[in-house]
Motif scaffolding. Structure first.
Motif, short mmCIF file in Angstrom:
data_model
loop_
_atom_site.label_atom_id
_atom_site.label_comp_id
_atom_site.label_asym_id
_atom_site.label_seq_id
_atom_site.Cartn_x
_atom_site.Cartn_y
_atom_site.Cartn_z
N HIS A 121 -67.50 47.42 73.74
CA HIS A 121 -68.39 47.09 74.84
C HIS A 121 -67.87 47.63 76.18
O HIS A 121 -68.66 48.02 77.03
N PRO A 124 -68.40 52.11 75.59
CA PRO A 124 -69.27 52.59 74.52
C PRO A 124 -69.33 54.11 74.45
O PRO A 124 -69.44 54.78 75.47
N ASP A 130 -63.38 54.02 72.47
CA ASP A 130 -64.30 53.20 71.69
C ASP A 130 -63.93 53.26 70.22
O ASP A 130 -64.05 54.31 69.58
N HIS A 240 -76.02 53.42 69.03
CA HIS A 240 -75.26 54.32 69.91
C HIS A 240 -75.10 55.72 69.34
O HIS A 240 -74.95 56.67 70.10
N PHE A 254 -71.20 51.01 85.85
CA PHE A 254 -71.38 50.15 84.68
C PHE A 254 -72.80 50.21 84.14
O PHE A 254 -73.01 50.34 82.92
N LYS A 257 -73.46 53.65 82.48
CA LYS A 257 -72.61 53.81 81.31
C LYS A 257 -73.19 53.07 80.11
O LYS A 257 -73.23 53.60 78.99
N GLN A 258 -73.68 51.86 80.34
CA GLN A 258 -74.20 51.06 79.24
C GLN A 258 -75.59 51.53 78.80
O GLN A 258 -75.89 51.59 77.60
N THR A 261 -75.73 55.27 77.05
CA THR A 261 -75.06 55.42 75.75
C THR A 261 -75.67 54.53 74.68
O THR A 261 -75.19 54.51 73.55
N SER A 262 -76.75 53.81 75.02
CA SER A 262 -77.35 52.86 74.08
C SER A 262 -78.79 53.21 73.78
O SER A 262 -79.47 53.87 74.57
N GLN A 281 -80.27 46.75 72.18
CA GLN A 281 -78.88 47.10 72.43
C GLN A 281 -78.60 47.33 73.91
O GLN A 281 -77.51 47.00 74.40
N HIS A 285 -75.85 45.13 75.87
CA HIS A 285 -74.66 45.71 76.49
C HIS A 285 -74.58 45.39 77.98
O HIS A 285 -73.48 45.26 78.53
N LEU A 286 -75.70 45.26 78.63
CA LEU A 286 -75.70 44.90 80.04
C LEU A 286 -75.36 43.43 80.24
O LEU A 286 -74.64 43.07 81.19
#
Length: 343
Positions: A121, A124, A130, A240, A254, A257-258, A261-262, A281, A285-286
């Motif tokens: 997490h 990711p 990761d 992912h 942040f 990034k989340q 990649t999701s 997802q 992830h957030l």
């Protein structure tokens, strides 16, 4: 595949603004009644399955129950996942107790999973940090594929074709990784987890071989473990794999990034049940501590927020997501299939 963009200096406040919207919508509240019902149904299915197992006796019909248990074990694992993220209760102790019980029922180390999943997490799709993209038999970037040697190089070479067969082994990999972590004392409660893993193994093998003949029992175990591994792999892989890979030192904030990649998976209530909420997802992830039933409501807010800021929001159907995964695996292993040039 979406290209990554360097964040502007003002982007640091975007996640704070999104968090306020989510909080104001009441989506960070616990959903204890939902989890009480979900846990009760899972345990009823677990107990009912073993009662049916004893009733059927030594019969090849038990293979249908092996498939049923693959589904039940996955659903129990999803609850363990939610407990690890503190989605169920406010206190760590209550969540950990729930996670440890569910880990014991499925033969997994809850403590090992927490450590591994937390690293995922935090970073990711980061090929350096990761653990979910650090798999010996697979390559998720061309840099990783170039480092494969021997048999693993051959596997990576044809990984797109071998991907689903390899997922059959995921259940066994989870068991082995759990045992290794507990044996090395990499988990905080290694004595308790040792006892839980041993109790699970003894109870599982005793139930199988007391009721079934050796041959039927072995095939039952293989069918159960293979299908459970396939189910677990198919639940996590679309989220992912095939999205952007990051390297240490990237400049994404942040939020980006989340999100970048999701990937979310469409499918309504069927996907919600089958994937245990992992189909949302991006939102997960957030806001990893958000209760599972709130994720679908958060999606409306997050998707609109991303659209307003030009942040690519990936979402597709279940089958299409596997297509992206296989395309990515095939693409990054292309250099391995090229004939070597000799002088």
């Amino acid at each position: 595949m979406t290209s990554l963009q360097a964040p502007e200096t003002s982007h640091g406040s975007d996640f704070a603004e999104l968090s306020r919207l989510i909080k104001d919508a009441g989506l960070l509240r616990r959903r204890r009644r939902y989890y009480a019902m979900r846990i009760a149904l899972n345990l009823a299915a677990f107990g009912g399955g073993w009662a049916a197992f004893a009733y059927l006796g030594d019969s090849w019909w038990q293979l249908f129950l092996a498939a049923f248990f693959a589904m039940v074990f996955a659903q129990l694992s999803f609850i363990g996942h939610d407990a690890g993220h503190k989605q169920i209760f406010r206190t760590r102790r209550a969540n950990d107790a729930t996670g440890l019980v569910h880990g014991g029922l499925t033969g997994l180390s809850y403590g090992w999973w927490i450590g591994t999943h937390a690293r995922h997490h935090a970073n990711p799709n980061n090929e350096d940090e990761d653990p979910d993209v650090d798999i010996a038999a697979l390559a998720f970037s061309r840099a990783q594929s170039s480092r494969k040697r021997g048999f693993l190089r051959w596997v990576a070479k044809y990984q797109a074709f071998l991907f689903f067969p390899l997922l059959l082994l995921e259940g066994l990999n989870l068991h082995v990784s759990s045992v290794k972590a507990v044996w090395r004392r990499d988990v905080r409660k290694h004595r308790l987890e040792s006892a839980l893993l041993i109790a699970h193994l003894l109870a599982y093998l005793a139930a199988v071989f007391i009721v079934l003949s050796p041959l039927t029992g072995i095939i039952f175990i293989l069918v159960h473990q293979f299908l459970w591994g396939l189910y677990m792999g198919c639940s996590f892989a679309p989220n992912h794999k095939g999205m952007e890979m990051l390297a240490t030192g990237h400049e994404l904030d942040f939020l980006r990034k989340q999100v970048l990649t999701s990937r979310n998976i469409r499918g309504g209530r069927v996907a919600d049940f089958a994937l245990g909420g992992l189909n949302y997802q991006i939102e997960h992830h957030l806001f990893p501590s958000m209760a599972r039933p709130n994720l679908k409501h958060a999606q409306v807010i997050v998707r609109e927020f991303c659209a307003g800021r030009g942040i690519a929001y990936a979402e597709c159907g279940w089958a299409r997501s596997y297509g992206y995964v296989l395309q990515h695996l095939h693409a990054v292993s292309t250099p391995l299939r090229r004939p070597e040039v000799t002088a």
